[in-house]
Write an enzyme that holds these catalytic residues in place. Structure first.
Site, PDB file in Angstrom:
ATOM      1  N   THR A  64     -55.489 -32.177 -44.193  1.00 32.57           N
ATOM      2  CA  THR A  64     -54.113 -31.679 -44.299  1.00 32.57           C
ATOM      3  C   THR A  64     -53.726 -31.702 -45.772  1.00 32.57           C
ATOM      4  O   THR A  64     -53.573 -32.781 -46.351  1.00 32.57           O
ATOM      5  CB  THR A  64     -53.146 -32.567 -43.498  1.00 32.57           C
ATOM      6  OG1 THR A  64     -53.602 -32.651 -42.146  1.00 32.57           O
ATOM      7  CG2 THR A  64     -51.746 -32.009 -43.528  1.00 32.57           C
TER       8      THR A  64
ATOM      9  N   LYS B 158     -49.412 -26.476 -39.856  1.00 30.91           N
ATOM     10  CA  LYS B 158     -49.493 -27.945 -39.750  1.00 30.91           C
ATOM     11  C   LYS B 158     -48.207 -28.581 -40.297  1.00 30.91           C
ATOM     12  O   LYS B 158     -47.719 -29.580 -39.783  1.00 30.91           O
ATOM     13  CB  LYS B 158     -50.722 -28.444 -40.520  1.00 30.91           C
ATOM     14  CG  LYS B 158     -50.887 -29.958 -40.604  1.00 30.91           C
ATOM     15  CD  LYS B 158     -51.328 -30.590 -39.303  1.00 30.91           C
ATOM     16  CE  LYS B 158     -51.409 -32.106 -39.462  1.00 30.91           C
ATOM     17  NZ  LYS B 158     -51.906 -32.799 -38.288  1.00 30.91           N
TER      18      LYS B 158
ATOM     19  N   LYS C 124     -47.876 -38.499 -47.154  1.00 31.07           N
ATOM     20  CA  LYS C 124     -48.560 -37.385 -47.847  1.00 31.07           C
ATOM     21  C   LYS C 124     -48.106 -36.053 -47.238  1.00 31.07           C
ATOM     22  O   LYS C 124     -47.739 -35.130 -47.953  1.00 31.07           O
ATOM     23  CB  LYS C 124     -50.072 -37.543 -47.690  1.00 31.07           C
ATOM     24  CG  LYS C 124     -50.868 -36.265 -47.970  1.00 31.07           C
ATOM     25  CD  LYS C 124     -52.364 -36.449 -47.800  1.00 31.07           C
ATOM     26  CE  LYS C 124     -52.868 -36.558 -46.375  1.00 31.07           C
ATOM     27  NZ  LYS C 124     -52.956 -35.332 -45.612  1.00 31.07           N
TER      28      LYS C 124
HETATM   29  P1  NAP Z   1     -59.784 -41.603 -43.346  1.00 28.01           P
HETATM   30  O1  NAP Z   1     -60.244 -42.295 -42.129  1.00 28.01           O
HETATM   31  O2  NAP Z   1     -59.055 -42.364 -44.399  1.00 28.01           O
HETATM   32  O3  NAP Z   1     -61.095 -40.950 -44.026  1.00 28.01           O
HETATM   33  C1  NAP Z   1     -61.004 -40.244 -45.227  1.00 28.01           C
HETATM   34  C2  NAP Z   1     -62.378 -39.703 -45.581  1.00 28.01           C
HETATM   35  O4  NAP Z   1     -62.297 -38.943 -46.789  1.00 28.01           O
HETATM   36  C3  NAP Z   1     -63.409 -40.794 -45.835  1.00 28.01           C
HETATM   37  O5  NAP Z   1     -64.663 -40.325 -45.433  1.00 28.01           O
HETATM   38  C4  NAP Z   1     -63.346 -40.927 -47.364  1.00 28.01           C
HETATM   39  O6  NAP Z   1     -64.531 -41.438 -47.926  1.00 28.01           O
HETATM   40  C5  NAP Z   1     -63.177 -39.472 -47.765  1.00 28.01           C
HETATM   41  N1  NAP Z   1     -62.563 -39.331 -49.082  1.00 28.01           N
HETATM   42  C6  NAP Z   1     -61.274 -39.598 -49.427  1.00 28.01           C
HETATM   43  N2  NAP Z   1     -61.072 -39.318 -50.728  1.00 28.01           N
HETATM   44  C7  NAP Z   1     -62.241 -38.855 -51.212  1.00 28.01           C
HETATM   45  C8  NAP Z   1     -62.657 -38.389 -52.491  1.00 28.01           C
HETATM   46  N3  NAP Z   1     -61.814 -38.331 -53.537  1.00 28.01           N
HETATM   47  N4  NAP Z   1     -63.941 -38.004 -52.637  1.00 28.01           N
HETATM   48  C9  NAP Z   1     -64.801 -38.057 -51.597  1.00 28.01           C
HETATM   49  N5  NAP Z   1     -64.462 -38.480 -50.347  1.00 28.01           N
HETATM   50  C10 NAP Z   1     -63.196 -38.858 -50.174  1.00 28.01           C
HETATM   51  O7  NAP Z   1     -58.897 -40.317 -43.010  1.00 28.01           O
HETATM   52  P2  NAP Z   1     -58.768 -39.516 -41.639  1.00 28.01           P
HETATM   53  O8  NAP Z   1     -57.809 -40.212 -40.767  1.00 28.01           O
HETATM   54  O9  NAP Z   1     -60.113 -39.156 -41.148  1.00 28.01           O
HETATM   55  O10 NAP Z   1     -58.003 -38.188 -42.157  1.00 28.01           O
HETATM   56  C11 NAP Z   1     -58.689 -37.153 -42.855  1.00 28.01           C
HETATM   57  C12 NAP Z   1     -57.756 -35.941 -43.010  1.00 28.01           C
HETATM   58  O11 NAP Z   1     -57.341 -35.505 -41.711  1.00 28.01           O
HETATM   59  C13 NAP Z   1     -56.479 -36.220 -43.811  1.00 28.01           C
HETATM   60  O12 NAP Z   1     -56.135 -35.110 -44.557  1.00 28.01           O
HETATM   61  C14 NAP Z   1     -55.452 -36.507 -42.707  1.00 28.01           C
HETATM   62  O13 NAP Z   1     -54.121 -36.240 -43.122  1.00 28.01           O
HETATM   63  C15 NAP Z   1     -55.909 -35.525 -41.648  1.00 28.01           C
HETATM   64  N6  NAP Z   1     -55.521 -35.895 -40.265  1.00 28.01           N
HETATM   65  C16 NAP Z   1     -55.682 -37.170 -39.804  1.00 28.01           C
HETATM   66  C17 NAP Z   1     -55.297 -37.480 -38.496  1.00 28.01           C
HETATM   67  C18 NAP Z   1     -55.441 -38.883 -37.934  1.00 28.01           C
HETATM   68  O14 NAP Z   1     -54.914 -39.139 -36.835  1.00 28.01           O
HETATM   69  N7  NAP Z   1     -56.130 -39.801 -38.595  1.00 28.01           N
HETATM   70  C19 NAP Z   1     -54.761 -36.493 -37.664  1.00 28.01           C
HETATM   71  C20 NAP Z   1     -54.638 -35.195 -38.149  1.00 28.01           C
HETATM   72  C21 NAP Z   1     -55.010 -34.904 -39.455  1.00 28.01           C
HETATM   73  P3  NAP Z   1     -64.788 -43.046 -48.023  1.00 28.01           P
HETATM   74  O15 NAP Z   1     -65.416 -43.413 -46.717  1.00 28.01           O
HETATM   75  O16 NAP Z   1     -65.697 -43.195 -49.183  1.00 28.01           O
HETATM   76  O17 NAP Z   1     -63.435 -43.680 -48.248  1.00 28.01           O
END
Ligand code: NAP
Length: 296
Positions: free
Chosen positions: A99, A174, A242
């Site tokens: 997102t 979104k 965010k």
């Molecule tokens: P998360 O569990 O915090 O995982 C983030 C991932 O991104 C990890 O693999 C992290 O790597 C990687 N990452 C972050 N910054 C990076 C960078 N600068 N360079 C390389 N890798 C990087 O997040 P998530 O919950 O999966 O969410 C991911 C996306 O989906 C976000 O944009 C979020 O807003 C969206 N989203 C999430 C949800 C939800 O319910 N969680 C629902 C809808 C949408 P590391 O393992 O090295 O930290």
């Protein structure tokens, strides 16, 4: 559909199960994760391959999926010498499930176009459970021909995949989702706190009013846990901040007024400052005084 060569970049709460569904659907998957231990664990669980950089992961893929954090994070894995685009072959498709802002989506579409690569902005809704159950809702921006090629692959983890318009339209959709949800959660928190303070049996209240016009996904799924003071259900306050910041920025550009989203964003900021950034978004109720002593 016939199996594709895919790459998945970002194995977090969402990306890890989404990439797993690609394997389960028969696609070849090469993963990249910034923290290599997570990629290693993922390969052990699902049996795909891992690469040392996004460019290497993307090198042989027909479809490259990204699911990381904010604009800066997507830029880090998509652009630059070791970014996904640098490794992609002409004719391949890059899909961003993170997102992020609509202007980043348009910027990526342009950068991809310059390499003869298709691009789709494809943020998701449905949370951790949706990713694990392969039941996400995906809202997509991009060209129709590119969408038609990528949608069957995304079906591996989606309940619905819908093309909303040109590049950026997925992210704009979104934003509508997040603006709506923010107001709903605050309204639910206020209603529940009021019920408690009025001396009502709040669970019974929810049972009754969830059969009427106040019904919502948040009420069905979160009211009970909000009353119990349980705030560990996936979508973190940090992520919502965010997203609301992105919405408020976009609103300035398109002339919208978002007074409730702005207020709720401030409430979430208070929660972050009190150390609750990793609590889920239903923790809004913790700001409100209630007579039953539920821990804030
Ligand atoms: P998360 O569990 O915090 O995982 C983030 C991932 O991104 C990890 O693999 C992290 O790597 C990687 N990452 C972050 N910054 C990076 C960078 N600068 N360079 C390389 N890798 C990087 O997040 P998530 O919950 O999966 O969410 C991911 C996306 O989906 C976000 O944009 C979020 O807003 C969206 N989203 C999430 C949800 C939800 O319910 N969680 C629902 C809808 C949408 P590391 O393992 O090295 O930290």
């Amino acid at each position: 559909m016939s199996p594709s060569k895919t790459a998945f970049i970002g194995l977090g709460v969402m990306g890890s199960p989404m990439a797993g569904h690609l394997v389960k659907s028969g696609h070849k998957v090469t993963v990249f994760n910034r923290t290599p231990a997570k990629a290693e664990a993922w390969c052990e669980e699902y049996g795909g391959e891992r690469a040392a950089t996004p460019a290497q992961a993307a090198a042989e893929a027909d479809f490259v999926f990204i699911c990381v954090g904010n604009d800066e994070d997507v830029r880090a894995v998509a652009l630059g010498d070791t970014g996904a685009l640098a490794g992609m072959a002409a004719g391949a498709v890059l899909v961003d499930h993170s997102t992020v802002s609509a202007h980043l989506a348009r910027e990526l579409a342009e950068a991809a176009g310059a390499c003869d690569v298709g691009f789709l902005d494809a943020p998701v809704s449905g949370g951790q459970a949706g990713a694990e159950n392969g039941a996400l809702t995906i809202m997509v921006g991009g060209e129709e021909a590119v969408f038609e090629r990528a949608a069957p692959v995304m079906d591996a983890y989606a309940r619905a995949v819908t093309l909303m318009g040109p590049a950026g339209s997925g992210q704009l959709t979104k934003m509508v989702n997040q603006i709506t949800v923010a107001g709903l959660i605050e309204a639910l928190a206020e209603g529940l706190a009021f019920a408690v303070n009025a001396g009502l049996d709040a669970k019974k209240v929810v049972d009754v009013i969830s059969k009427g016009a106040a019904q919502s996904w948040q009420m069905e799924n979160r009211a009970g846990t909000m009353l119990e003071g349980e705030f560990d259900f996936g979508f973190a306050v940090d992520w919502m901040r965010k997203d609301l910041d992105i919405c408020l920025e976009e609103a300035k550009r398109n002339g919208s007024e978002l007074p409730v989203a702005e207020l709720v964003n401030r409430f979430y900021e208070e929660i972050q400052k009190a150390g609750g950034g990793r609590r889920d978004t239903s923790s809004l109720i913790g700001r409100l005084p209630r007579g039953n002593g539920v821990e804030k």
